[in-house]
Design an enzyme around this catalytic site. Sequence first.
Site, PDB file in Angstrom:
ATOM      1  N   SER A   1       0.766  -1.123   0.004  1.00  0.00           N
ATOM      2  CA  SER A   1      -0.026  -0.065   0.118  1.00  0.00           C
ATOM      3  C   SER A   1       0.952   1.031   0.037  1.00  0.00           C
ATOM      4  O   SER A   1       1.888   1.198   0.523  1.00  0.00           O
ATOM      5  CB  SER A   1      -0.975   0.120   1.234  1.00  0.00           C
ATOM      6  OG  SER A   1      -1.645   1.326   1.318  1.00  0.00           O
TER       7      SER A   1
ATOM      8  N   TYR B   1      -1.281  -0.898  10.512  1.00  0.00           N
ATOM      9  CA  TYR B   1      -1.516  -1.270   8.821  1.00  0.00           C
ATOM     10  C   TYR B   1      -0.251  -0.581   8.011  1.00  0.00           C
ATOM     11  O   TYR B   1       0.324  -1.390   7.160  1.00  0.00           O
ATOM     12  CB  TYR B   1      -2.900  -0.448   8.729  1.00  0.00           C
ATOM     13  CG  TYR B   1      -2.889  -0.699   6.961  1.00  0.00           C
ATOM     14  CD1 TYR B   1      -3.236  -2.114   6.708  1.00  0.00           C
ATOM     15  CD2 TYR B   1      -2.902   0.313   6.227  1.00  0.00           C
ATOM     16  CE1 TYR B   1      -3.724  -2.007   5.308  1.00  0.00           C
ATOM     17  CE2 TYR B   1      -3.172   0.208   4.764  1.00  0.00           C
ATOM     18  CZ  TYR B   1      -3.503  -1.194   4.411  1.00  0.00           C
ATOM     19  OH  TYR B   1      -3.624  -1.413   3.109  1.00  0.00           O
TER      20      TYR B   1
END
Length: 263
Positions: free
Chosen positions: A139, A152
Site C-alpha cells: 500500500s 497497517y
Amino acid sequence: MSKPTVLITGASTGIGATYADRFARRGHALVLVARDVAKLEALAAKLRAEAGVAVDVLPADLTDPADVAKVEARLADDAAIGVLINNAGASLPGAFTQQSGADVARLVALNISAVTVLANAAARRFAAEGQGAIVNIGSVVGLAPEFAMAVYGGSKAYVLHFSQALQAELGPKGVYVQAVLPAATRTEIWKKSGRDADQIPGLMEVDDLVDAALVGFDRREPVTIPPLPDHAAFEAFDNARKAMLPGFGNAKPGARYRANEPA
C-alpha cells in the site's frame, strides 16, 4: 509448455477476485485461498465456465497458523504452481491507542507473518526451479507515516522492504518479485475497517488497479504504484535512499552527534 498455476490469497472478493479473473482469462489454472467458502466456490464456478480453466478452492484463515501451514504445504508441494499473489490483508479502524492488542496481533499475523511464510514456501521451490513469480500487495500507506496508520502502514512498509529484498536475492536466480502499492481502492477493506467507501475521495476502481498492476507485472517492474502519475518520483525517492547507504558504514557517529564539533 503449459502456463503455471496461480495461487491467490484473499481471492473471494476485491483485488484477489479480480486477479483471479484476469489470470483465468490468460489461460492459467488457479488455486483460490480465502475464508469464505461460498464466495470462493461461486467465483471458481464462474471462472471455470467463462474461462475454461481448472480452479481449485483452498479455504483458509490466514490468521490461523494451522491454515497457513496448509497453504504453505500446497505451495511447497504443488509443482504446477508458478505464481503466488500474496493479496490477503486487513486494516483496523481507529487510532493505535484505540486498537486492542489482540486485534493488532491478528493484523500482523495476516499482513506480515502469512505473507512471509507463504512467500518463503514459494521462493524455496521457485529458486530451485529457476523460475516463478511472487506478487506482494502492499500500500502507498507504507510510504506515508504522516497518515498515522501505525500498524497497517507499518505492515505495508514491511511488504515493500520485504519484496525489494527478495527481488535482490531471487532475481538473479530467475524468480521475479513484484510489490504492488495501491492507494485507496474500492474493496471490502473499507467496510471491514468501519469506513464508508463512497465518502473517500480519489477511490480507484479495483479493475483499474489490477489491470495497471498487471502491466507492471508484464514489464517485470520490481515496484508498481498504479495511482502515481510519474514513476520517476518513486525512482528519485529510491535513489535518495540508496545514496545514504555508503554513510551507514562509518565507524564513528556523524559530526552532529559528537561533542564540540559543528553539526
